[in-house]
Motif scaffolding. Structure first.
Motif, short mmCIF file in Angstrom:
data_model
loop_
_atom_site.label_atom_id
_atom_site.label_comp_id
_atom_site.label_asym_id
_atom_site.label_seq_id
_atom_site.Cartn_x
_atom_site.Cartn_y
_atom_site.Cartn_z
N ILE A 1 36.82 40.94 29.41
CA ILE A 1 38.07 41.45 29.78
C ILE A 1 37.70 42.55 30.69
CG2 ILE A 1 40.10 42.83 29.43
CD1 ILE A 1 40.13 41.30 26.67
N ARG A 2 36.50 43.34 30.57
CA ARG A 2 36.18 44.48 31.60
C ARG A 2 35.84 43.72 32.83
NH1 ARG A 2 34.44 47.13 26.72
NH2 ARG A 2 35.47 49.01 26.79
N ARG A 3 35.11 42.50 32.92
CA ARG A 3 34.80 41.94 34.22
C ARG A 3 35.89 41.52 35.09
NH1 ARG A 3 30.10 39.79 30.78
NH2 ARG A 3 31.18 37.92 30.64
N ARG A 4 36.78 41.20 34.18
CA ARG A 4 37.96 40.30 34.78
C ARG A 4 38.81 41.78 35.17
NH1 ARG A 4 41.35 36.17 31.35
NH2 ARG A 4 42.53 36.40 33.16
N LEU A 5 38.73 42.74 34.86
CA LEU A 5 39.56 43.90 35.28
C LEU A 5 38.67 45.16 36.14
CD1 LEU A 5 41.37 45.16 32.04
CD2 LEU A 5 42.31 43.87 33.82
N GLY A 6 37.54 44.37 36.39
CA GLY A 6 36.83 45.26 37.35
C GLY A 6 36.30 46.60 36.73
N ILE A 7 36.09 46.55 35.36
CA ILE A 7 35.76 47.83 34.63
C ILE A 7 34.24 47.79 34.19
CG2 ILE A 7 36.17 49.47 32.76
CD1 ILE A 7 38.91 48.37 32.54
#
Length: 224
Positions: free
Chosen positions: A213-219
């Protein structure tokens, strides 16, 4: 001043005998004869590693609703052995945290949920939640029923009721995360997953989901 040392020594001796013999009944008898759950909870908080492991194991046998918070805190203990024993004890204590008749009702619902029979499990889950509104695990199992029936609003509501009753109930946080992921609300799902893994650091699958999810949100991981 010697009393805590004597009590610790007795618990450790029983624990070592249990490790050598795997005689659960004997260990249970020795623990229940010598210790109150509240005493074991204190030892779990302040003892050395071996004492904490022994106290976790013992609370899995004699623990009640009064020690759920102590076990919840021990889920993030620095020692992996303590964490694993505390996790077993935490889940066992959650099931026992109601009248014996309600335990049996809960086990029925859990059996139906494990078999994917969510429609059959929902009515007894709702009855149980009504009869025992303070039973956190009943709320969790009701949430699983609703989730299995694709009613995400009711599922998340039940998971959050469980969490209101027991803030350390990491499976309920994971349930909230699943509901939010189904809605594509990734920010809320990430928050729920992070809360679950902060409670129980050994949760590899939720931790991996959070990384995705972090990768998808750019976090970045550092930001998270």
């Amino acid at each position: 001043m010697t009393q805590p040392i004597v009590r610790n020594s007795r618990l450790v001796a029983s624990y070592r005998r249990y490790l050598a013999s795997a005689d659960t009944l004997r260990f249970a008898q020795q623990v229940s004869d010598a210790y109150l759950p509240s005493t074991l909870a204190k030892l779990l908080a302040v003892g050395c590693i071996e004492v904490r492991r022994a106290a976790s194991l013992a609370l899995g046998i004699v623990g009640d609703g009064t020690v759920v918070e102590a076990l919840g805190r021990a889920l993030s203990d620095s020692d992996r052995g303590v964490r694993l024993a505390a996790d077993d004890a935490f889940r066992a204590t959650l099931v026992r945290d109601a009248a014996p008749a309600h335990h049996q009702q809960l086990l029925q619902v859990m059996h139906l949920n494990d078999g994917g029979e969510f429609a059959a499990g929902l009515p007894p889950a709702m009855i149980l939640a009504n009869q025992s509104p303070g039973y956190a695990e009943a709320m969790h199992q009701m949430g699983i029923c609703w989730e299995g029936l694709n009613n995400l609003d009711e599922a998340e509501a039940a998971f959050r009721k469980c969490l209101w009753l027991c803030r350390f109930h990491y499976p309920a946080w994971i349930g909230v995360a699943r509901c939010r992921m189904e809605r594509n609300d990734l920010g809320a799902a990430l928050k729920a997953l992070d809360l679950a893994t902060s409670i129980c650091p050994d949760l590899e699958v939720p931790r991996a989901q959070a990384r995705v999810i972090r990768r998808r949100l750019g976090i970045s991981e550092r930001q998270g």
